[in-house]
Design an enzyme around this catalytic site. Structure first.
Site, PDB file in Angstrom:
ATOM      1  N   ASP A  69     -12.063  -6.745  -2.388  1.00  0.00           N
ATOM      2  CA  ASP A  69     -13.378  -7.919  -2.603  1.00  0.00           C
ATOM      3  C   ASP A  69     -14.362  -7.215  -1.637  1.00  0.00           C
ATOM      4  O   ASP A  69     -14.163  -6.346  -1.310  1.00  0.00           O
ATOM      5  CB  ASP A  69     -13.020  -8.935  -0.838  1.00  0.00           C
ATOM      6  CG  ASP A  69     -12.768  -7.885   0.226  1.00  0.00           C
ATOM      7  OD1 ASP A  69     -13.859  -8.184   1.088  1.00  0.00           O
ATOM      8  OD2 ASP A  69     -11.098  -7.839   0.453  1.00  0.00           O
TER       9      ASP A  69
ATOM     10  N   ILE B 176     -13.248 -10.007   7.475  1.00  0.00           N
ATOM     11  CA  ILE B 176     -14.697  -9.841   6.926  1.00  0.00           C
ATOM     12  C   ILE B 176     -14.600 -10.572   6.452  1.00  0.00           C
ATOM     13  O   ILE B 176     -14.157 -10.358   4.933  1.00  0.00           O
ATOM     14  CB  ILE B 176     -15.775  -8.626   6.960  1.00  0.00           C
ATOM     15  CG1 ILE B 176     -15.372  -7.500   7.848  1.00  0.00           C
ATOM     16  CG2 ILE B 176     -16.898  -8.470   6.859  1.00  0.00           C
ATOM     17  CD1 ILE B 176     -15.396  -8.174   9.120  1.00  0.00           C
TER      18      ILE B 176
ATOM     19  N   GLU C 225       0.952  -1.269   0.078  1.00  0.00           N
ATOM     20  CA  GLU C 225       0.040   0.314  -0.002  1.00  0.00           C
ATOM     21  C   GLU C 225       0.949   0.897   0.291  1.00  0.00           C
ATOM     22  O   GLU C 225       0.647   2.456  -0.499  1.00  0.00           O
ATOM     23  CB  GLU C 225      -1.318  -0.629   1.522  1.00  0.00           C
ATOM     24  CG  GLU C 225      -2.278  -1.207   0.605  1.00  0.00           C
ATOM     25  CD  GLU C 225      -3.251  -1.323   2.661  1.00  0.00           C
ATOM     26  OE1 GLU C 225      -3.936  -2.187   1.974  1.00  0.00           O
ATOM     27  OE2 GLU C 225      -2.313  -0.851   3.612  1.00  0.00           O
TER      28      GLU C 225
END
Length: 247
Positions: free
Chosen positions: A213, A169, A26
């Site tokens: 995602d 998650i 990142e």
């Protein structure tokens, strides 16, 4: 020179932007495009100080999770006296309007794994704070959106709520709870702590999340495939955005 004089000088005469990513992917592109003047190691993190696209900046990989993120903000405030904080990275979508590859710019952020409701607090509310959501800086939000539209013209960008917790998650049941209980637009593991730390240090902030995602049962499959492209798009946005923060 004492710290208070340094802080006053920073507030009056200079802008220094702290740029945080949780993973090397990142921030690596931003570091490559930065003119680095020093690298300082604190709390196991390497802080790259220098110039990025005309702006004084400090770029750092904080590591994954809320504790790492909060420590990182405090070091940026205390050691580097940054004037602004940008958190860039990837997240899972909680909003049907956010597809893989899209970008979300935070309007606010909250901790989805904070639960002291037994004492009368809202889900996600940190006790004794008096509120639940940490609100992003409006000017930085606008600059981020303008920058994205310029450098990523084919990518859908929108404002929304970041919800953070120390968990990846990857189930529909948890995803639905985060939507219903917190009205979250994306889920990840650092943003709320960065927002929390920025608030406590009176630093304007914004969180930028490229969607990697759908935060459901497909997340484990989607994430590795789209992570690299998502990080590239976020980096391009940040590089363009920092010019607008300059006084």
């Amino acid at each position: 020179m004492n710290r208070h004089v340094k802080l006053r000088r920073n507030e009056e005469n200079m802008t220094k932007i702290g740029i945080i990513g949780a993973m090397e992917l990142e921030v690596e592109q931003l570091k490559q495009e930065m003119t680095v003047t020093s690298v300082i190691k604190k709390a196991g993190m390497d802080f790259f100080e220098g110039n990025l696209n005309g702006a004084d900046a400090v770029i750092v990989r904080c590591g994954i999770g809320k504790v790492n993120a909060a420590l990182c903000v405090q070091i940026l405030a205390d050691v580097f006296q940054v004037s602004h904080v940008i958190n860039t990275g990837v997240a899972g979508s909680l909003n049907a309007k956010l597809d893989i590859g899209d970008i979300l710019i935070s309007k606010d952020a909250l901790h989805h794994d904070m639960d002291t409701t037994i004492f009368g607090y809202q889900p996600g509310e940190v006790p004794q704070m008096g509120f639940r959501e940490f609100t992003a800086d409006e000017r930085m939000m606008a600059l981020a959106k303008e920058a994205c539209e310029k450098v990523n013209p084919d990518i859908h960008v929108m404002y929304g709520r970041v919800v953070s917790g120390d968990q990846f998650i990857s189930s529909k049941e948890v995803k639905e709870r985060l939507i219903t209980q917190f009205q979250g637009d994306c889920a990840e593991m650092e943003g709320a702590s960065i927002a929390h730390g920025a608030y406590l240090n009176s630093l304007p902030f914004v969180i930028i999340r490229a969607i990697s995602d759908k935060a459901d049962d497909s997340a484990e499959m989607d994430y590795p495939t789209f992570e690299a492209a998502a990080a590239r798009h976020s980096a391009a946005l940040v590089k363009e955005m920092v010019k607008g923060i300059l006084p």
